[in-house]
Design an enzyme around this catalytic site. Structure first.
Site, PDB file in Angstrom:
ATOM      1  N   LYS A 139      27.287  27.360  34.092  1.00 23.06           N
ATOM      2  CA  LYS A 139      27.386  28.619  35.017  1.00 23.06           C
ATOM      3  C   LYS A 139      26.537  28.595  36.257  1.00 23.06           C
ATOM      4  O   LYS A 139      25.290  28.188  36.089  1.00 23.06           O
ATOM      5  CB  LYS A 139      26.618  29.683  34.144  1.00 23.06           C
ATOM      6  N   ASP A 159      22.229  36.874  40.335  1.00 26.95           N
ATOM      7  CA  ASP A 159      22.817  37.853  39.583  1.00 26.95           C
ATOM      8  C   ASP A 159      21.964  39.367  39.856  1.00 26.95           C
ATOM      9  O   ASP A 159      21.281  39.243  39.094  1.00 26.95           O
ATOM     10  CB  ASP A 159      22.968  37.552  38.240  1.00 26.95           C
ATOM     11  N   LYS A 197      21.201  45.717  38.102  1.00 27.28           N
ATOM     12  CA  LYS A 197      20.006  45.427  37.035  1.00 27.28           C
ATOM     13  C   LYS A 197      18.907  46.404  37.519  1.00 27.28           C
ATOM     14  O   LYS A 197      18.715  46.720  38.805  1.00 27.28           O
ATOM     15  CB  LYS A 197      19.733  43.925  37.074  1.00 27.28           C
ATOM     16  N   ASP A 243      28.049  43.376  35.136  1.00 30.24           N
ATOM     17  CA  ASP A 243      26.900  42.537  35.039  1.00 30.24           C
ATOM     18  C   ASP A 243      27.085  41.552  33.876  1.00 30.24           C
ATOM     19  O   ASP A 243      26.551  40.573  33.999  1.00 30.24           O
ATOM     20  CB  ASP A 243      25.560  43.286  34.585  1.00 30.24           C
ATOM     21  N   GLU A 251      29.137  39.003  34.348  1.00 29.91           N
ATOM     22  CA  GLU A 251      29.811  38.501  35.120  1.00 29.91           C
ATOM     23  C   GLU A 251      29.799  36.925  34.918  1.00 29.91           C
ATOM     24  O   GLU A 251      30.840  36.042  35.089  1.00 29.91           O
ATOM     25  CB  GLU A 251      29.339  38.332  36.665  1.00 29.91           C
ATOM     26  N   ARG A 266      30.860  35.295  32.048  1.00 28.73           N
ATOM     27  CA  ARG A 266      32.000  34.943  31.283  1.00 28.73           C
ATOM     28  C   ARG A 266      33.342  35.016  32.019  1.00 28.73           C
ATOM     29  O   ARG A 266      34.179  34.371  31.888  1.00 28.73           O
ATOM     30  CB  ARG A 266      31.899  35.862  30.070  1.00 28.73           C
TER      31      ARG A 266
HETATM   32  N1  BES Z   1      22.635  36.364  33.708  1.00 29.60           N
HETATM   33  C1  BES Z   1      22.653  37.438  32.917  1.00 29.60           C
HETATM   34  C2  BES Z   1      21.910  37.131  31.505  1.00 29.60           C
HETATM   35  C3  BES Z   1      20.478  37.052  31.224  1.00 29.60           C
HETATM   36  C4  BES Z   1      19.799  38.386  31.567  1.00 29.60           C
HETATM   37  C5  BES Z   1      19.813  36.106  30.941  1.00 29.60           C
HETATM   38  C6  BES Z   1      18.297  38.370  31.330  1.00 29.60           C
HETATM   39  C7  BES Z   1      18.291  36.070  30.963  1.00 29.60           C
HETATM   40  C8  BES Z   1      17.768  37.025  31.224  1.00 29.60           C
HETATM   41  C9  BES Z   1      24.029  37.927  32.573  1.00 29.60           C
HETATM   42  O1  BES Z   1      24.868  37.804  33.483  1.00 29.60           O
HETATM   43  C10 BES Z   1      23.959  39.192  32.093  1.00 29.60           C
HETATM   44  O2  BES Z   1      23.580  40.167  32.699  1.00 29.60           O
HETATM   45  N2  BES Z   1      24.390  39.609  30.853  1.00 29.60           N
HETATM   46  C11 BES Z   1      24.339  41.113  30.251  1.00 29.60           C
HETATM   47  C12 BES Z   1      25.508  41.261  29.596  1.00 29.60           C
HETATM   48  C13 BES Z   1      25.733  42.425  28.961  1.00 29.60           C
HETATM   49  C14 BES Z   1      25.907  43.459  30.218  1.00 29.60           C
HETATM   50  C15 BES Z   1      26.760  42.718  28.180  1.00 29.60           C
HETATM   51  C16 BES Z   1      22.827  41.035  29.562  1.00 29.60           C
HETATM   52  O3  BES Z   1      22.557  40.213  28.850  1.00 29.60           O
HETATM   53  O4  BES Z   1      22.450  42.366  29.591  1.00 29.60           O
HETATM   54 ZN    ZN Z   2      24.491  36.399  34.961  1.00 32.40          ZN
HETATM   55 MN    MN Z   3      24.898  39.462  34.876  1.00 32.94          MN
END
Ligand code: BES
Ligand code: ZN
Ligand code: MN
Length: 499
Positions: A268, A273, A280, A350, A352, A354
């Site tokens: 990835k 992000d 966020k 968010d 994204e 996947r």
């Molecule tokens: N890059 C983030 C995952 C992440 C968040 C890694 C905080 C480490 C610390 C990913 O793109 C994301 O935002 N995932 C969301 C998924 C949710 C919207 C289902 C998450 O983990 O909150």
């Molecule tokens: Zn992300």
């Molecule tokens: Mn994200």
């Protein structure tokens, strides 16, 4: 840094600093005993005074030790012999390296690997010593303005081996350890760069540079127009909200036999992000520059493989994009069509990672891969589940699971298996598309893996959620370079190159 394996009479070795292990309670390791003898009992005299008890992580510098060739002796506590495992060993080594740093020592001879830890052997211990050392002396200076950034004083590390018949093994461990460390450093450097420098285009440039540095590596960059032609509607939908063009980076190394199926690593490469329209919270959002650490570990594993010239076919695939809010960005409820033909309702912009991965994973089918392994900082939920020590491993392939877990153990860069059961799949049901891009609040790391599993049916596949291990926060904020060690271990094993 320079590295070397040394052997022969320890007392005669010329070095600015000789590193020796002391066990609890005040028991000298074998090399330390030899030096004690040569110095007429100097070390035992110091220990008798109570300056060092052997507790793991304590260290003491001695000056003017008589009867020996070295200028100084660094004694380091290694704990109880019976309890000496890799973790304690690394702690002891780190303490020694910290004291070398404090005393601005530029070169040292380390006899610690003579104390072989539980579950280790000479090969592993020496390899770990060099790799840990490079990791500890790493300094980020790419965006500091000092003309002379604070570099580590240590320029040379030698490891002393007592048994002549171990020298060949130790030399091999040195070269493997140094290659793994080089890969790890590359992954850290890329990870630590800010989002305004490390863009998708920047990652593509770095891949091209790697390709010109190593004749065996061919690099191809797919542009957005190419992706559109391939029907990568999911990947492109993420990058629509960004002014930086997405890139699909392909790195191909053919070190193995013609026709041997390649190992494919997919990372990835989300260079920043912000969450998109599902934005966020502001706190710690800067850490989302690390959202390309999966990509960085693909670069790192590729670099280590190239350095070692492993007899294996290895392909790195990096979908690179930003995820930002914008008038043209994905909106909750939008439906996109992936390269596989499956449609996706984007309920949370968010989620994204996947979306960019699914198209990259479909693209992998053309390589007829032996295995595909994806590395992604995919979910905060994985960090909630496992904390920051192992990454999460998801696969339905039992053999592959065992192989990855073993590689993680062997490299000291562990993974922990999570379920990927069909029970979770229905969370992705959508009334408007073939699937939604998120499930409920619970088990978010698993539903994310379930989503990816729908794009990986044509080859053996495993997913590593590295959100918890790819970087550290707080005072030690920075990329870790994990899981380059795990990946390189896997590639060493697969190519039959490991001890
Ligand atoms: N890059 C983030 C995952 C992440 C968040 C890694 C905080 C480490 C610390 C990913 O793109 C994301 O935002 N995932 C969301 C998924 C949710 C919207 C289902 C998450 O983990 O909150
Ligand atoms: Zn992300
Ligand atoms: Mn994200």
């Amino acid at each position: 840094m320079e590295f070397k394996i040394k052997s022969g009479d320890l007392a005669k070795q010329k070095t600015p600093c000789l590193i020796l292990g002391v066990l609890e309670k005040r028991k000298l390791s074998e090399p330390a005993e030899a030096i004690d003898k040569a110095s007429g009992g100097h070390l035992s005299e110091v220990l008798r005074k109570g300056d060092l008890d052997g507790k793991a992580g304590r260290a003491l510098m001695l000056y003017g030790v008589p009867g020996v060739g070295c200028e100084r002796v660094l004694l380091v506590g290694c704990g109880k012999r019976k309890e000496l495992d890799r973790r304690t060993y690394r702690k002891a080594l780190a303490a020694a390296l910290a004291l070398l740093d404090d005393t601005r020592t530029t070169s040292a001879l380390c006899a610690l690997p003579e104390l072989v830890a539980e579950g280790m052997d000479v090969y592993r211990q020496v390899r770990d010593t060099f790799a840990t050392c490079i990791d500890k002396v790493y300094r980020y200076d790419q965006t500091k303005s000092d003309e002379k950034p604070p570099t580590s004083p240590l320029k040379r590390l030698e490891v002393w081996i007592s048994r002549k018949q171990d020298i060949g093994t130790a030399e091999r461990a040195l070269s493997h350890g140094a290659a793994i460390a080089q890969g790890t450093v590359l992954a850290k450097d890329l990870g630590n760069l800010p989002g305004n420098i490390c863009t998708p285009g920047y990652l593509a440039e770095r891949a091209l540079t790697l390709g010109s540095d190593y004749a065996d590596l061919s690099v191809t960059i797919l542009e957005e127009a190419d992706m559109a032609e391939l029907g990568m509607g999911a990947l492109l939908s993420v990058s629509r909200g960004s002014r930086q063009a997405a890139k699909l980076i392909l790195m191909e190394y053919r070190g193995g036999k013609d026709g041997a199926k390649p190992v494919v690593l997919v990372g990835k490469g989300l260079t920043f992000d912000a969450g998109g329209i599902s934005i966020k919270p502001a706190a710690d959002m800067d850490e989302m520059k690390f959202d390309m650490c999966g990509a960085a570990s693909v670069f790192g594993a590729m670099k280590a493989t190239l350095e070692l010239g492993l007899p294996i076919n290895l392909i790195g695939v990096v979908p690179a994009s930003e995820n930002l809010p914008d008038g043209d960005a994905n909106k909750p409820g939008d439906i996109v069509t992936s390269m596989s033909g499956q449609t996706i309702e984007i309920l949370n912009t968010d989620a994204e990672g996947r979306l960019i991965l699914c198209d990259a994973l479909t693209y992998c089918e053309r390589f007829d891969p032996a295995i595909v392994l994806d590395l992604a900082t995919l979910t905060g939920a994985c960090v909630v589940a496992l904390g920051k020590h192992p990454c999460g491993l998801f696969t339905q392939d039992e053999k592959l699971a065992a192989e990855i877990l073993a590689a993680g153990e062997a490299a000291g860069d562990r993974a922990w298996r999570m379920p990927l059961w069909d029970e979770y799949q229905e969370e992705l049901d959508s009334n408007f598309a073939d699937m939604a891009n998120v499930g409920s609040r619970w088990g978010g790391a698993i539903t994310a893996a379930c989503f990816l599993s729908r794009y990986t049916k044509k080859y053996p596949w495993a997913h590593l959620d590295i959100a918890g291990i790819a970087w550290l926060s707080g005072k030690e904020k920075g990329a870790t370079g994990r899981p380059v060690s795990l990946l390189t271990e896997l590639l060493l094993e697969r190519s039959g190159t490991v001890e």
